[in-house]
Scaffold this motif. Structure first.
Motif, PDB file in Angstrom:
ATOM      1  N   ASN A  57      27.529  -5.209  90.825  1.00  0.00           N
ATOM      2  CA  ASN A  57      26.535  -6.237  91.068  1.00  0.00           C
ATOM      3  C   ASN A  57      26.930  -7.478  90.269  1.00  0.00           C
ATOM      4  O   ASN A  57      27.039  -7.417  89.046  1.00  0.00           O
ATOM      5  CB  ASN A  57      25.155  -5.728  90.640  1.00  0.00           C
ATOM      6  N   ASN A  58      27.154  -8.590  90.967  1.00  0.00           N
ATOM      7  CA  ASN A  58      27.597  -9.825  90.312  1.00  0.00           C
ATOM      8  C   ASN A  58      28.833  -9.592  89.443  1.00  0.00           C
ATOM      9  O   ASN A  58      28.917 -10.042  88.312  1.00  0.00           O
ATOM     10  CB  ASN A  58      26.474 -10.449  89.468  1.00  0.00           C
ATOM     11  N   GLU A  59      29.772  -8.829  89.976  1.00  0.00           N
ATOM     12  CA  GLU A  59      31.037  -8.502  89.314  1.00  0.00           C
ATOM     13  C   GLU A  59      30.864  -7.663  88.054  1.00  0.00           C
ATOM     14  O   GLU A  59      31.796  -7.489  87.287  1.00  0.00           O
ATOM     15  CB  GLU A  59      31.847  -9.771  89.022  1.00  0.00           C
TER      16      GLU A  59
END
Length: 88
Positions: A57-59
């Motif tokens: 999630n979001n890198e």
């Protein structure tokens, strides 16, 4: 200090995830006392065997224990209690 077996390392990683619900790889490295290079094969094996799940999630990559991982911990602990009762 006695060196941990492969199964003991796997148990330790799963226990960390069981206690923390989810964890980043840096947290797992720190808590399991492994290096970045040495933890990767364990995580790969646990993912392939569906004992843990990965969330990106979001890198940010986190891991959590899957139901199969809970079963492994339960069975591992039974074996440990059994072998300890014989002094092994």
């Amino acid at each position: 200090m006695k060196k941990r077996t492969r199964l003991e390392v796997i148990r330790d990683i799963l226990e960390i995830l069981r206690e923390n619900k989810q964890a980043k790889i840096t947290h797992l490295i720190y808590k399991s006392n492994l290096s970045n290079n040495s933890i990767k094969p364990y995580l790969k094996e646990l993912l392939e065997n569906k004992m843990i799940e990965q969330n990106i999630n979001n890198e940010k990559r986190t891991f959590k224990i899957a139901s199969k991982g809970y079963v492994f911990l339960e069975e591992f602990n039974k074996i440990k209690i059994f072998s300890d009762s014989f002094g092994l």
